[in-house]
Design an enzyme around this catalytic site. Structure first.
Site, PDB file in Angstrom:
ATOM      1  N   ILE A 175       0.827  -1.201   0.000  1.00  0.00           N
ATOM      2  CA  ILE A 175       0.000   0.000   0.000  1.00  0.00           C
ATOM      3  C   ILE A 175       0.860   1.250   0.000  1.00  0.00           C
ATOM      4  O   ILE A 175       0.536   2.246  -0.662  1.00  0.00           O
ATOM      5  CB  ILE A 175      -0.944  -0.059   1.212  1.00  0.00           C
ATOM      6  N   ASP A 176       1.967   1.227   0.726  1.00  0.00           N
ATOM      7  CA  ASP A 176       2.847   2.389   0.801  1.00  0.00           C
ATOM      8  C   ASP A 176       3.424   2.725  -0.571  1.00  0.00           C
ATOM      9  O   ASP A 176       3.399   3.875  -1.013  1.00  0.00           O
ATOM     10  CB  ASP A 176       3.972   2.101   1.795  1.00  0.00           C
ATOM     11  N   ASP A 177       3.965   1.731  -1.257  1.00  0.00           N
ATOM     12  CA  ASP A 177       4.503   1.958  -2.596  1.00  0.00           C
ATOM     13  C   ASP A 177       3.424   2.439  -3.549  1.00  0.00           C
ATOM     14  O   ASP A 177       3.658   3.332  -4.368  1.00  0.00           O
ATOM     15  CB  ASP A 177       5.133   0.671  -3.148  1.00  0.00           C
TER      16      ASP A 177
END
Length: 665
Positions: free
Chosen positions: A403-405
């Site tokens: 999710i961060d990427d």
């Protein structure tokens, strides 16, 4: 940099400038510090552009600790493929990382760590270093003083058990029948974070097989008392969680003696299928070293020859984690970070003023678009109806997009004037929908899974190292909220729930905890820009508390730094030697909060400009990345380049997106 609204999506995007207009920040007429910042931007931009691969990606080194190198040699010894060249190069690197007191640490400037020191010592014994060599004797004496092998973590003792240096029966039991646990049952494999899940499944096979290869030498010198290498320890009280799980482990040891052979064999074969199904196209598993190492061992124990395509590709993938240095040493990366590095580099260059249609930004966007993941992975166990879309961290990791990427890639793509606009918009839309669908129950976002918060995995005696679940974090949630705001979703109920979660998670001193970066400086640097982008006014009490905290922990030299010990010791919170990346994180928060003309920002920008090297880069030996808080730390070698450039770019040019609070839909 001004902003326009893309009428097709409601998203806010930076206004493109022509690539034919060369970047020239030396003409900036701002006084003093901004002049220096502009010159630093020019040099840094040129340096970063020079580091781009011809395919469009960036990748900095990913430095961790010498357990990666030690375990690589132990794996090769176990498989019978250790060679002199690799051994000599690995030993050269390991020796170079030893501290004056004879120990090895897990991060630059950190204290000696027992398990790391044991594994480094054993690797050097494999390389031919004698136990009475001064550097070895100093290490073994320290190990004995710390309790010897018996006091080391479970993973270290597993490696030693492979050669008979430790008894398998003295290790926690990990039955392969775990693969059959239904998804609703506590301690099923999907209760573990993806990195732990990929490691535990092959280790169930290793634990069941209990292999022992001939030990090339004894290790009596690493026991506090070689006559009693594993002194008995009292069990925790029955009424405690530790006591319950210790007794559960004893029951599993008894089950091992009566486990039906057919069931156990079937379970190991099911585990093998699970492992093989998750091998990536490059031969690795999850793009990270530990699952790949244990998967190779497990499959080999089940009869897969080293020339089998699965194992051959797996071993070749591990070779690609090696960095050969000019001095002849060889360092093993635990992972590689091209998607993460590329999106951060794209953001940095765009915010520094590089034209949105610059050829190198378009090439970066092309590469990122080609890395989109459009098939389901393990995340779909909890979100079976959610359509795929998103990005992973590594070159190849289609089963585990994160999710961060995904949030940061979308933020990067929004900054590029790509010629194939429909392709870009469709990828962003898929990524945004997938991210929204991965929101956890409390309103926040984790890294890889939704609602991966079971309290039980961390209680297992086996799990004594690092995080084994994937709960939501402030830094990931901040990045997602920032992305959603830029995509015109500031007023979406799901975004508002994320904002409410962030406000509730603020520490009493005004900071936020940093799960994936060190630590409160990272968390605060991630959350403040997100809250501002989502429409909170800079006068909001939470933001004023954050500004006050950052100003209170600024170093006398004008920079910011935070030692990894802040994960364990309160007195280190926000304190440490100034670093380029952490100074940039603090500046990003202060600039977003409207502090562009504040003395703290001026001092921070001046520190960055003065710390820059002549080639436009920054040096940063300190570890500012986090794998597991305290237990596993990372030095991302590109952090020291991308974050200072981003911060200085916003200092000189202003925020990359303006008017977000009025653009939400």
């Amino acid at each position: 940099m001004t902003a326009t609204t893309d009428g097709s999506t409601g998203a806010v995007t930076p206004r493109a400038t022509s690539a034919s207009q060369p970047l020239d920040l030396t003409t900036v007429t701002a006084p003093g510090p901004r002049d220096a910042a502009a010159r630093a931007i020019q040099r840094s931009t040129e340096f970063l552009l020079s580091q781009q691969d011809a395919q469009g990606w960036w990748k900095g080194g990913l430095e961790t600790n010498v357990t990666m190198d030690a375990e690589d040699l132990l794996l090769r010894q176990f498989l019978g493929i250790r060679d002199e060249k690799t051994t000599r190069a690995a030993a050269l690197f390991i020796r170079g990382e030893q501290r004056e007191d004879g120990t090895w640490a897990t991060f630059f400037g950190g204290p000696g760590e027992l398990s790391t020191t044991i594994e480094a010592y054993v690797a050097l014994r494999l390389a031919g270093d004698a136990p009475d060599d001064p550097h070895m004797a100093k290490a073994s004496a320290w190990i004995r003083d710390q309790g010897g092998i018996a006091a080391s973590r479970v993973f270290t003792r597993i490696w030693l058990a492979l050669f008979g240096w430790w008894k398998w029966g003295d290790l926690p039991e990990l039955p392969p029948e775990l693969i059959y646990f239904p998804k609703w049952l506590p301690l099923n494999i999907y209760d573990f974070g993806c990195w732990a899940r990929q490691t535990i499944v092959p280790l169930t096979v290793v634990s069941a097989k209990r292999p022992v290869r001939p030990a090339p030498f004894p290790l009596d010198e690493l026991h506090s008392d070689a006559r009693v290498p594993n002194p008995a320890k009292p069990l925790a009280p029955m009424g405690s969680w530790d006591g319950v799980f210790q007794r559960l482990d004893k029951a599993l040891h008894l089950y091992r003696k009566v486990a039906p052979r057919k069931v156990r064999k079937a379970a190991m074969n099911s585990a093998a299928r699970w492992i093989i199904e998750r091998q990536e196209n490059d031969g690795c598993w999850g793009g990270i070293q530990p699952p790949a190492v244990y998967s190779v061992i497990a499959l080999h124990l089940l009869g897969y020859d080293l020339e089998h395509p699965v194992l051959k590709a797996g071993l070749e993938s591990l070779d690609r984690f090696a960095i050969w240095r000019e001095d002849g040493s060889r360092m093993i990366e635990a992972c590689q970070s091209p998607v993460w590095d590329t999106c951060l580099a794209t953001i940095a260059l765009a915010d520094a003023g590089l034209p949105a249609d610059h050829p190198q930004l378009i090439k970066a966007a092309d590469w990122m678009l080609g890395e989109e993941i459009v098939r389901p992975g393990d995340w779909s166990v909890r979100r079976p109806q959610l359509a795929p879309g998103g990005w992973a961290f590594e070159f190849h990791n289609d089963n585990y997009p994160d999710i961060d990427d995904t949030a940061e890639v979308i933020l990067a793509l929004r900054r590029v004037e790509h010629p194939d606009r429909p392709r870009l918009e469709n990828a962003i839309e898929r990524g945004m929908r997938w991210t929204l669908g991965m929101q956890s129950k409390g309103g926040a976002w984790a890294a890889f899974d939704a609602d991966n918060t079971s309290p039980f995995p961390n209680r297992l005696p086996f799990c004594d190292f690092g995080e084994v679940i994937d709960p939501p974090s402030a830094d990931v949630t901040g990045h997602v909220v920032e992305m959603l705001a830029i995509e015109g979703k500031s007023h979406d109920p799901r975004t508002r729930r994320g904002i409410e979660w962030l406000l509730a998670e603020q520490e009493p001193d005004g900071s936020w905890f940093g799960r994936w970066g060190v630590n409160y400086v990272y968390g605060t640097g991630s959350v403040v820009p997100a809250l501002i982008a989502a429409g909170l006014p800079a006068s909001h009490p939470a933001l004023r508390r954050a500004v006050g905290w950052l100003e209170s922990v600024q170093n006398d030299d004008g920079g910011w730094g935070e030692d990894l010990r802040s994960y364990r010791y309160e007195e280190w919170r926000g304190h440490g030697a100034s670093t380029a990346s952490q100074t940039a994180w603090a500046l990003l928060a202060l600039l977003a909060a409207g502090e562009r003309d504040a003395k703290a920002v001026e001092r921070g920008a001046t520190w960055l400009a003065e710390a820059q090297r002549n080639d436009g880069s920054w040096d940063e030996p300190y570890f500012t990345g986090t794998g597991f808080p305290w237990d596993f730390s990372i030095n991302y070698h590109l952090y020291r380049q991308v974050f200072p450039l981003t911060a200085l770019g916003r200092y000189v040019n202003g925020e990359p997106f303006v008017g977000l609070s009025t653009k939400g839909g």
